[in-house]
Scaffold this active site. Structure first.
Site, PDB file in Angstrom:
ATOM      1  N   HIS A  62     -11.600  -5.393  -3.499  1.00 29.97           N
ATOM      2  CA  HIS A  62     -10.198  -5.607  -3.071  1.00 29.97           C
ATOM      3  C   HIS A  62     -10.465  -6.372  -1.648  1.00 29.97           C
ATOM      4  CE1 HIS A  62     -10.342  -1.668  -1.804  1.00 29.97           C
ATOM      5  NE2 HIS A  62      -9.616  -1.840  -0.755  1.00 29.97           N
ATOM      6  N   ASN A 114       0.989  -1.164   0.130  1.00 29.06           N
ATOM      7  CA  ASN A 114       0.049   0.007   0.047  1.00 29.06           C
ATOM      8  C   ASN A 114       0.884   1.071   0.105  1.00 29.06           C
ATOM      9  OD1 ASN A 114      -2.645  -0.917   0.036  1.00 29.06           O
ATOM     10  ND2 ASN A 114      -2.653  -1.225   2.110  1.00 29.06           N
ATOM     11  N   HIS A 118     -13.020  -0.527  -6.560  1.00 25.95           N
ATOM     12  CA  HIS A 118     -12.669  -1.837  -7.035  1.00 25.95           C
ATOM     13  C   HIS A 118     -12.747  -2.731  -5.918  1.00 25.95           C
ATOM     14  CE1 HIS A 118     -10.292  -4.184  -9.990  1.00 25.95           C
ATOM     15  NE2 HIS A 118      -9.867  -4.589  -8.803  1.00 25.95           N
ATOM     16  N   HIS A 149      -8.340  -6.809   2.004  1.00 24.26           N
ATOM     17  CA  HIS A 149      -6.914  -6.450   3.000  1.00 24.26           C
ATOM     18  C   HIS A 149      -6.698  -7.822   3.530  1.00 24.26           C
ATOM     19  CE1 HIS A 149      -7.873  -1.945   2.757  1.00 24.26           C
ATOM     20  NE2 HIS A 149      -8.886  -2.490   2.433  1.00 24.26           N
ATOM     21  N   GLN A 170     -14.570  -5.289   1.027  1.00 23.43           N
ATOM     22  CA  GLN A 170     -15.392  -4.050   1.207  1.00 23.43           C
ATOM     23  C   GLN A 170     -15.850  -4.068  -0.438  1.00 23.43           C
ATOM     24  OE1 GLN A 170     -12.325  -1.653   2.924  1.00 23.43           O
ATOM     25  NE2 GLN A 170     -13.520  -1.629   4.666  1.00 23.43           N
TER      26      GLN A 170
END
Length: 132
Positions: free
Chosen positions: A74, A30, A72, A76, A61
């Site tokens: 994704h 990130n 988009h 975590h 999410q």
């Protein structure tokens, strides 16, 4: 053939930030990490070992009501250690708070600084070695 850049919603991701890729997914570091820390299971197992964690939290999410700030879907992947939160499920509150802060300050965030490409490339190289 390795791509020179990837797309993440409207964002361009430099290949030096990507540490694992398959024909249908990729894992990256990130720019502004929210928490310590796809082929989610494979990435997760190796990050868990690397960070000497004992568990993983996967947070997906999808949509603004779920806290998604990048348009988009994704995942975590968050390495976890015993005692990192007093109540285990507080991780979800922490994710929600950070996502709301990020959404409110996406372009104005002065508390969290962007990392340099050198810093992100170094982290990605460390993780990339886990897959070779």
């Amino acid at each position: 053939m390795e791509a020179s850049a990837y797309k993440f919603g409207p964002y361009r991701i430099d290949a030096r930030e990507v540490f694992h890729a398959t024909p249908l997914s990729y894992a990256m570091v990130n720019l502004r990490p929210l928490l310590p820390g796809v082929t989610a299971k494979e990435v997760g197992v190796r990050l868990e070992q690397y960070h000497k964690a004992s568990s993983l939290t996967f947070a997906i999410q999808d949509g603004p009501q779920a806290g998604q700030t990048v348009p988009h879907v994704h995942i975590h992947v968050i390495p976890r250690k015993k005692g990192d939160f007093e109540n285990n499920d507080e991780i979800y509150d922490a994710i929600d708070v950070k996502e709301k802060e990020l959404k409110e300050k996406l372009d104005l965030d002065v508390e969290r600084k962007d990392r340099t490409m050198e810093e992100m490339s170094h982290e990605a190289n460390e993780y990339r070695a886990l897959f070779s």
